[in-house]
Design a protein around this motif. Structure first.
Motif, PDB file in Angstrom:
ATOM      1  N   HIS A  45       0.868  -1.081  -0.246  1.00 27.15           N
ATOM      2  CA  HIS A  45       0.030   0.129   0.139  1.00 27.15           C
ATOM      3  C   HIS A  45       0.826   1.122  -0.012  1.00 27.15           C
ATOM      4  CE1 HIS A  45      -3.288  -2.863   0.945  1.00 27.15           C
ATOM      5  NE2 HIS A  45      -4.187  -1.834   0.722  1.00 27.15           N
ATOM      6  N   GLU A  60       1.875   7.197  -6.286  1.00 31.68           N
ATOM      7  CA  GLU A  60       0.728   8.151  -6.655  1.00 31.68           C
ATOM      8  C   GLU A  60       1.455   9.857  -6.350  1.00 31.68           C
ATOM      9  OE1 GLU A  60      -3.525   5.863  -5.995  1.00 31.68           O
ATOM     10  OE2 GLU A  60      -2.601   6.889  -4.268  1.00 31.68           O
ATOM     11  N   GLU A 100      -6.828  -0.985  -0.233  1.00 37.18           N
ATOM     12  CA  GLU A 100      -7.043   0.401  -1.174  1.00 37.18           C
ATOM     13  C   GLU A 100      -8.422   0.376  -1.755  1.00 37.18           C
ATOM     14  OE1 GLU A 100      -6.474   0.991  -4.691  1.00 37.18           O
ATOM     15  OE2 GLU A 100      -6.318  -1.372  -5.043  1.00 37.18           O
ATOM     16  N   ALA A 101      -8.717   1.326  -2.260  1.00 39.03           N
ATOM     17  CA  ALA A 101     -10.239   1.705  -2.789  1.00 39.03           C
ATOM     18  C   ALA A 101     -10.399   0.656  -3.937  1.00 39.03           C
ATOM     19  CB  ALA A 101     -10.403   3.061  -3.139  1.00 39.03           C
ATOM     20  N   GLN A 102      -9.507   0.328  -4.841  1.00 37.77           N
ATOM     21  CA  GLN A 102      -9.897  -0.428  -5.935  1.00 37.77           C
ATOM     22  C   GLN A 102      -9.579  -2.090  -5.684  1.00 37.77           C
ATOM     23  OE1 GLN A 102      -8.327   0.873  -9.901  1.00 37.77           O
ATOM     24  NE2 GLN A 102      -7.945   2.875  -8.988  1.00 37.77           N
ATOM     25  N   ALA A 103      -9.108  -2.338  -4.479  1.00 39.67           N
ATOM     26  CA  ALA A 103      -9.200  -3.652  -3.867  1.00 39.67           C
ATOM     27  C   ALA A 103      -8.036  -4.456  -4.951  1.00 39.67           C
ATOM     28  CB  ALA A 103     -10.341  -4.358  -4.104  1.00 39.67           C
ATOM     29  N   ARG A 104      -6.870  -3.615  -5.563  1.00 36.93           N
ATOM     30  CA  ARG A 104      -5.913  -4.330  -6.310  1.00 36.93           C
ATOM     31  C   ARG A 104      -5.024  -5.158  -5.303  1.00 36.93           C
ATOM     32  NH1 ARG A 104      -4.539   1.108  -9.455  1.00 36.93           N
ATOM     33  NH2 ARG A 104      -5.248   1.679  -7.390  1.00 36.93           N
ATOM     34  N   GLU A 109      -4.629   2.950   4.240  1.00 37.09           N
ATOM     35  CA  GLU A 109      -4.252   3.971   3.637  1.00 37.09           C
ATOM     36  C   GLU A 109      -4.107   5.191   4.573  1.00 37.09           C
ATOM     37  OE1 GLU A 109      -6.330   3.433  -0.811  1.00 37.09           O
ATOM     38  OE2 GLU A 109      -7.738   4.193   0.869  1.00 37.09           O
ATOM     39  N   SER A 144     -13.924  -1.948   3.054  1.00 36.84           N
ATOM     40  CA  SER A 144     -12.680  -1.885   1.996  1.00 36.84           C
ATOM     41  C   SER A 144     -12.063  -3.233   2.083  1.00 36.84           C
ATOM     42  CB  SER A 144     -11.843  -0.531   2.139  1.00 36.84           C
ATOM     43  OG  SER A 144     -11.323  -0.956   3.581  1.00 36.84           O
ATOM     44  N   ARG A 162     -14.087  -5.916   0.069  1.00 42.28           N
ATOM     45  CA  ARG A 162     -13.901  -5.888  -1.448  1.00 42.28           C
ATOM     46  C   ARG A 162     -12.820  -6.660  -1.806  1.00 42.28           C
ATOM     47  NH1 ARG A 162     -13.593  -0.876  -2.647  1.00 42.28           N
ATOM     48  NH2 ARG A 162     -14.353   0.205  -0.739  1.00 42.28           N
ATOM     49  N   TRP A 163     -11.617  -6.472  -0.914  1.00 42.85           N
ATOM     50  CA  TRP A 163     -10.424  -7.332  -1.494  1.00 42.85           C
ATOM     51  C   TRP A 163     -10.589  -8.811  -1.015  1.00 42.85           C
ATOM     52  CZ3 TRP A 163      -6.028  -8.432  -3.160  1.00 42.85           C
ATOM     53  CH2 TRP A 163      -5.176  -9.379  -2.773  1.00 42.85           C
ATOM     54  N   ARG A 193     -12.606 -11.190  -3.542  1.00 40.39           N
ATOM     55  CA  ARG A 193     -11.996 -11.422  -4.842  1.00 40.39           C
ATOM     56  C   ARG A 193     -10.894 -12.568  -4.601  1.00 40.39           C
ATOM     57  NH1 ARG A 193      -9.807  -6.805  -7.951  1.00 40.39           N
ATOM     58  NH2 ARG A 193      -7.899  -8.055  -7.981  1.00 40.39           N
TER      59      ARG A 193
END
Ligand SMILES: NC(=O)c1ccc[n+]([C@@H]2O[C@H](COP(=O)([O-])OP(=O)(O)OC[C@H]3O[C@@H](n4cnc5c(N)ncnc54)[C@H](O)[C@@H]3O)[C@@H](O)[C@H]2O)c1
Length: 324
Positions: free
Chosen positions: A15, A22, A174-178, A226, A314, A317-318, A321
């Protein structure tokens, strides 16, 4: 800047790599993948190797010439540290000293260190601020405290500037769950509750519901990963502007009980999480909550993702997947 992220294939280090990228920094990751995942290194170059290997880290530092180092690489299981303290002294203390030696051999650069609430041991009062006595009660906490003390001495003697950030419980993704939290074994409450929800209710045990708290279960301080990364960026900025050695607690601002985590998870996943209540575990204090006033005041840190549901959401969402 070119930042060396030690342990950048792990949960918090990956992270941090994203947050640094970024901000336009170049990220170089050192990781031996002992507990991390190559697939989590998405925002930097992975240099695979052991920090404790002087023949690896010395030449690497000379070659990449980082402007700063962030050090997340450690073993961090309390039980494992009790069973195999040598692993912890070797990996968390000796390897860190090898890294610091390699840094001393080049120009001393700002060093941001992942420390832990475990340095405090049994809380004498809560919330815990940085003036609370450090009396760690397990080898994991001792190894982190030992490195903190070395960093204070290295600043005094060698002018190697550093910040020790004492995290309470890192959580979320993180927000996009990558990327997200992926430990084996997983000992942290939120991912364990989520895994239990995902598997249709594994054997999740709540360790004691007779603590002197409002609902009888233990209260812990969950800080979004984060927000932790944001604090690292602020600490780095401060170290560059005002080299010194400082220590900061990083916590949420309030604690949440185990039952509150179960409730928030049930709301996020849309069904109750099966669990049973077992006996207390030895060494679990009723309440562990940080006073992060110093980080707020001096670093200007403002954790933004403090709501438990948002943290759990959050992480969910990780976890829903396929993991790495
Ligand atoms: N996760 C938390 O809630 C929490 C709380 C307090 C403190 N911390 C500290 O934060 C740091 C990161 O924690 P995390 O949860 O991301 O752990 P993690 O296990 O996910 O990441 C640690 C990374 O360091 C690497 N590593 C370990 N030893 C190494 C070595 N000798 N050489 C090279 N790489 C090595 C591992 O492969 C892994 O990728 C640790 O220092 C931990 O003690 C974490």
């Amino acid at each position: 800047m070119r930042i060396l992220v030690c342990g950048g294939a792990g949960y918090i280090g990956s992270h941090m790599s994203l947050a640094l990228a970024e901000c336009g920094h170049t990220v170089e990751v050192v990781d031996d993948l002992s507990t991390g995942h190559a697939a989590a290194v998405r925002w930097g170059t992975l240099h695979r190797g052991d920090l404790g290997d002087a023949a690896f880290i010395g030449p690497l530092l000379r070659r990449i010439q980082p402007d700063a180092v962030m050090h997340f690489a450690a073993r961090s299981l309390v039980g494992e540290s009790v069973a195999d303290p040598a692993l912890y002294y070797r990996n968390n203390v000796a390897a860190t000293l090898t890294l610091l030696e390699a840094m001393r051999a080049t120009v001393p650069r700002p060093f941001v260190f992942s420390s832990t609430a475990a340095v405090y041991g049994e809380p004498q009062c809560v919330p815990i601020d940085e003036n609370h006595a450090c009396a760690p009660i397990n080898p994991y906490g001792v190894t982190k405290h030992t490195v903190e003390r070395a960093l204070a001495d290295y600043w005094r003697a060698y002018r190697l500037p550093s910040v020790s950030l004492r995290y309470f419980n890192a959580a979320g993704a993180e927000a996009q769950a990558r990327i997200g939290e992926s430990h084996a074994p997983e000992t942290h409450l939120i991912p364990r509750v989520l895994k239990s929800a995902l598997d249709g209710g594994g054997p999740l045990t709540v360790f004691g519901d007779d603590y002197p708290t409002a609902d009888g279960t233990c209260i812990r301080d969950y800080v979004h990963v984060e927000d932790l990364c944001q604090a690292h960026l602020l600490a780095l900025e401060r170290l560059c502007a005002q080299p010194s050695h400082e220590v900061f607690n990083l916590g949420n601002g309030r604690g949440y009980s185990v039952r509150e985590v179960l409730q928030a998870t049930a709301e996020v996943v849309g069904r109750p999480v099966a669990h049973r209540v077992g006996p207390r575990r030895a060494g679990d204090p009723a309440v562990l909550v940080a006073d992060s006033g110093r980080a707020r005041e001096i670093l200007g840190w403002r954790p933004r993702r403090t709501d438990l549901s948002a943290i759990v959401d959050s992480a969910w969402r990780w976890h829903r997947r396929p993991a790495f």
